[in-house]
Write a protein that holds these residues in place. Sequence first.
Motif, PDB file in Angstrom:
ATOM      1  N   GLY A   9       3.843  21.231 -63.127  1.00  8.45           N
ATOM      2  CA  GLY A   9       3.847  20.979 -64.557  1.00  8.45           C
ATOM      3  C   GLY A   9       4.956  21.752 -65.252  1.00  8.45           C
ATOM      4  N   ARG A  38      -6.667  14.259 -66.314  1.00  9.35           N
ATOM      5  CA  ARG A  38      -6.014  15.121 -67.285  1.00  9.35           C
ATOM      6  C   ARG A  38      -6.943  15.353 -68.471  1.00  9.35           C
ATOM      7  NH1 ARG A  38      -1.288  10.927 -69.458  1.00  9.35           N
ATOM      8  NH2 ARG A  38      -2.673   9.549 -70.679  1.00  9.35           N
ATOM      9  N   THR A  91       0.840  14.793 -72.819  1.00  9.41           N
ATOM     10  CA  THR A  91       0.616  16.238 -72.846  1.00  9.41           C
ATOM     11  C   THR A  91      -0.843  16.544 -72.552  1.00  9.41           C
ATOM     12  OG1 THR A  91       2.417  16.669 -74.396  1.00  9.41           O
ATOM     13  CG2 THR A  91       0.635  18.289 -74.292  1.00  9.41           C
ATOM     14  N   ALA A  92      -1.083  17.332 -71.508  1.00  9.76           N
ATOM     15  CA  ALA A  92      -2.448  17.649 -71.087  1.00  9.76           C
ATOM     16  C   ALA A  92      -2.399  18.608 -69.910  1.00  9.76           C
ATOM     17  CB  ALA A  92      -3.188  16.384 -70.679  1.00  9.76           C
ATOM     18  N   LEU A  93      -3.561  19.106 -69.567  1.00 10.14           N
ATOM     19  CA  LEU A  93      -3.746  19.862 -68.337  1.00 10.14           C
ATOM     20  C   LEU A  93      -4.135  18.858 -67.257  1.00 10.14           C
ATOM     21  CD1 LEU A  93      -3.800  22.742 -67.138  1.00 10.14           C
ATOM     22  CD2 LEU A  93      -6.229  22.816 -67.703  1.00 10.14           C
ATOM     23  N   TYR A  94      -3.357  18.821 -66.195  1.00  9.17           N
ATOM     24  CA  TYR A  94      -3.556  17.840 -65.135  1.00  9.17           C
ATOM     25  C   TYR A  94      -4.257  18.474 -63.944  1.00  9.17           C
ATOM     26  CZ  TYR A  94      -0.707  14.371 -67.494  1.00  9.17           C
ATOM     27  OH  TYR A  94      -0.235  13.443 -68.402  1.00  9.17           O
ATOM     28  N   GLY A 114      -5.602  22.998 -62.140  1.00 11.14           N
ATOM     29  CA  GLY A 114      -4.862  22.339 -63.206  1.00 11.14           C
ATOM     30  C   GLY A 114      -3.454  22.873 -63.369  1.00 11.14           C
ATOM     31  N   THR A 115      -2.566  21.989 -63.804  1.00 17.86           N
ATOM     32  CA  THR A 115      -1.199  22.366 -64.124  1.00 17.86           C
ATOM     33  C   THR A 115      -0.846  21.723 -65.468  1.00 17.86           C
ATOM     34  OG1 THR A 115       1.096  22.407 -63.307  1.00 17.86           O
ATOM     35  CG2 THR A 115      -0.191  20.438 -62.794  1.00 17.86           C
ATOM     36  N   GLN A 116      -0.246  22.495 -66.354  1.00 21.12           N
ATOM     37  CA  GLN A 116       0.003  22.039 -67.718  1.00 21.12           C
ATOM     38  C   GLN A 116       1.279  21.217 -67.805  1.00 21.12           C
ATOM     39  OE1 GLN A 116      -1.928  22.450 -70.525  1.00 21.12           O
ATOM     40  NE2 GLN A 116      -0.438  21.170 -71.618  1.00 21.12           N
ATOM     41  N   THR A 118       3.550  19.508 -70.789  1.00 20.41           N
ATOM     42  CA  THR A 118       3.788  19.432 -72.227  1.00 20.41           C
ATOM     43  C   THR A 118       5.038  18.602 -72.466  1.00 20.41           C
ATOM     44  OG1 THR A 118       2.798  21.618 -72.569  1.00 20.41           O
ATOM     45  CG2 THR A 118       4.174  20.737 -74.335  1.00 20.41           C
TER      46      THR A 118
END
Length: 121
Positions: A9, A38, A91-94, A114-116, A118
């Motif tokens: 991310g 996400r 845009t989200a935390l995946y 999770g990986t962010q 943006t």
Amino acid sequence: QVQLVASGGGVVQAGDSLRLSCAASGRTFSSSALGWFRQAPGKEREFVAAISWSAGSTYFADSVRGRVTISRDNAKNTGFLQMNSLKSEDTALYFCALGIYSSRSEDYQYWGQGTQVTVSS
């Protein structure tokens, strides 16, 4: 014990691409479906894409279909989510997850941290 580590991310501009990775430990990876989900701030977690254990089947959410591809390398216990033409709404935390081939989060037993992602417009 299965552990999943999502990475890749970052902060990108609209229209850019990102490739997320999901590294798994244990023997479960090659026999499990891999899903990506996400969660954006203030919203519920939503399905993004899934790939069957053999990579013979893939499924995508309408919001990403045509912009995202999902793949896996069972020999390396790693899965990937290639995202192109990113939009601000991506845009989200995946999260990556292992489980039954499905778009439902409850069908996935193991989850990464999770990986962010943006995306700035």
